[in-house]
Design an enzyme around this catalytic site. Structure first.
Site, short mmCIF file in Angstrom:
data_model
loop_
_atom_site.label_atom_id
_atom_site.label_comp_id
_atom_site.label_asym_id
_atom_site.label_seq_id
_atom_site.Cartn_x
_atom_site.Cartn_y
_atom_site.Cartn_z
N TYR A 144 -53.91 47.98 -72.92
CA TYR A 144 -53.16 47.82 -74.16
C TYR A 144 -51.73 47.42 -73.83
CZ TYR A 144 -51.14 48.96 -78.75
OH TYR A 144 -50.49 48.91 -79.97
N ASP A 239 -47.06 46.14 -66.84
CA ASP A 239 -46.73 46.84 -68.08
C ASP A 239 -46.64 48.32 -67.73
OD1 ASP A 239 -46.61 48.20 -70.42
OD2 ASP A 239 -48.31 47.20 -71.38
N LYS A 267 -41.68 54.17 -74.10
CA LYS A 267 -41.98 55.61 -73.99
C LYS A 267 -40.90 56.41 -73.27
CE LYS A 267 -46.66 54.79 -75.27
NZ LYS A 267 -47.65 53.81 -74.95
C1 LIG Z 1 -47.76 52.40 -75.74
C2 LIG Z 1 -47.95 51.19 -74.94
C3 LIG Z 1 -47.49 49.93 -75.37
C4 LIG Z 1 -46.90 49.72 -76.74
O1 LIG Z 1 -45.71 50.40 -76.92
P1 LIG Z 1 -45.22 50.67 -78.43
O2 LIG Z 1 -43.88 51.33 -78.24
O3 LIG Z 1 -46.24 51.55 -79.06
O4 LIG Z 1 -45.10 49.37 -79.11
C5 LIG Z 1 -47.61 48.87 -74.51
N1 LIG Z 1 -48.16 49.02 -73.30
C6 LIG Z 1 -48.62 50.19 -72.85
C7 LIG Z 1 -49.20 50.30 -71.49
C8 LIG Z 1 -48.56 51.32 -73.67
O5 LIG Z 1 -49.07 52.47 -73.24
#
Ligand SMILES: *Cc1c(COP(=O)(O)O)cnc(C)c1O
Length: 428
Positions: A144, A239, A267
């Site tokens: 994701y 990411d 995060k």
């Molecule tokens: C949570 C997450 C996102 C998206 O971040 P948001 O602040 O919810 O837009 C992207 N990449 C990874 C790996 C994530 O865990």
């Protein structure tokens, strides 16, 4: 436990908010029932609107690595707020947090702050396309990267090379530029690179997957990606929205000793406020507006409250690097305890773990990619989720999520959790 008030609040919310929630996974669709409304939280605990205390293993999906309402973060936000909450002009604190982040993370010279992980990943891909002059990207099934159009792509039936959108509203035109590979499958990647010579701008990956349960990269997988990228003029994007400032001071790059070309954050970097960021070497970052031609902007980017929270959080992690070992030890303890209880009750399971990320899958096969993660027994997971909730332990309301261990969890909390698993195991 009683969730009367939560249920009533959810009914009210459903009238004015689609599905009653501002982000879908909160709605308990994966497990049934109605969501718990939080009143407040402190340290390792959530307190809901019905007065229940829950041990929290989600921690806002990752940010609260030091526990809820961590005092230095709260104090930093409160004192900043009194001086104005947004200016749309530069502030000194933006440079302070940028300097600190650049000093903690290997291989980056500059960092740009945005408002979410979604924005960070979306901008990183635009930058990679602008830098390389190529259009296509490779992503991994089950990873994701936020909800921007290019990432909402799933494999179509058969081994189709081109992605098929998995949300209405994503156009075929966008989907065709996103190529899909299986996580931990380097042959998949090689094939895509061979059949799309000189068309691929970047490979984006969660260096430890955390959005299909926790799936660590297999030996040499990341290194092999690095090699393929080097040989083909492709940028490697880590990411690290989930893993950054969580698995190590310098994130997965430090942990695995592999350099990415662009790194995305979210995060933890915001200490619980809406923050994302992306970072790279000068050569790449200098392509970004206003220095270069790749446009990216934000009215509230670098917001003083968000920067104050992030700076307080990163400062704490930077000064207490033993935190990462301590978290890993707590996670290993939990792993051992849960595993023992499930084995004693003859429940098929696999537990994946790395650092402070852990996931329990109700299937005995190895979980190494999306397809193996999807094999888990979902009915059993639903019972497990609701059973744990009744015992006062909150895990993610989906079988495809990682649990996040925080420094606020005590060994008594972990024992309480293992004891809860042993009670719930009887009814699985
Ligand atoms: C949570 C997450 C996102 C998206 O971040 P948001 O602040 O919810 O837009 C992207 N990449 C990874 C790996 C994530 O865990």
């Amino acid at each position: 436990m009683i969730y009367q008030r939560s249920s009533a609040l959810f009914s009210e919310a459903e009238k004015v908010i689609p599905g009653g929630v501002n982000s879908p996974v909160r709605a308990f669709k994966g497990v049934g029932g109605t969501p718990i409304f939080v009143k407040e939280a402190k340290g390792a605990y959530l307190y809901d609107e019905d007065g229940n205390r829950l041990i929290d293993y989600i921690n806002s999906w990752g940010p609260m690595i030091l526990g809820h309402a961590f005092e230095p973060v709260v104090n930093a936000v409160v004192s900043k707020a009194k001086k104005g909450t947004s200016f749309g002009m530069p502030t000194e604190i933006e440079t302070k947090i940028a300097e600190l982040a650049v000093s903690m993370v290997p291989n980056i010279d500059k960092i740009r702050f945005v408002n979410s992980g979604t924005e960070a990943c979306m901008s990183a891909v635009r930058l990679a396309r602008g830098f390389t002059g190529k259009d296509k990207i490779i992503k991994f099934k089950g990873c994701y990267h936020g909800h921007s159009d290019s990432f909402l792509i799933q494999a179509g039936s058969g081994a189709s090379t081109f992605g098929v959108p998995n949300s209405p509203g994503v156009t075929q035109g966008t989907a065709k530029d996103t190529l899909l590979a299986s996580y931990n499958n380097i042959e998949d990647v090689k094939q895509l690179v061979t059949s799309n010579q000189n068309e691929i701008a970047c490979i984006i990956i969660e260096p430890v997957a955390g959005n299909m349960g926790c799936i660590p990269p297999q030996d040499n997988f990341l290194q092999a990606l690095r090699t393929i990228c080097n040989e083909n003029g492709i940028l490697l994007i880590f990411d690290e929205v989930m893993t950054g400032f969580r698995l190590a001071r310098g994130g997965a790059q430090e942990l695995f000793n592999i350099n990415a070309d662009i790194v995305c954050f979210g995060k933890v970097i915001g200490g619980g406020l809406p923050v994302g960021a992306f970072a790279a070497r000068n050569e790449i970052m200098n392509h970004l507006a206003p220095l270069g031609p790749v446009y990216q902007a934000g009215t509230l980017s670098g917001n003083p409250l968000a920067m104050a929270a992030g700076l307080a959080m990163l400062t704490e992690l930077n000064n207490n690097t033993e935190i990462f070992n301590r978290l890993a030890e707590k996670t290993a303890y939990l792993h051992k305890g849960i595993s023992k209880v499930l084995r004693e009750n003859n429940i098929d399971h696999t537990i994946n773990r790395l650092g402070s990320m852990i996931s329990v899958h109700f299937d005995e096969g190895k979980v190494i990619d999306f397809d193996s993660a999807a094999k888990g027994n979902n009915d059993r997971f639903k019972k497990f989720f609701h059973g744990m909730l009744d015992e006062g332990v909150y895990i993610a309301p989906s079988a495809f999520e990682t649990w996040f261990i925080t420094d606020a969890l005590s060994y008594e909390d972990l024992d309480f959790t293992i004891e809860a698993v042993s009670k719930v195991a009887k009814i699985l």
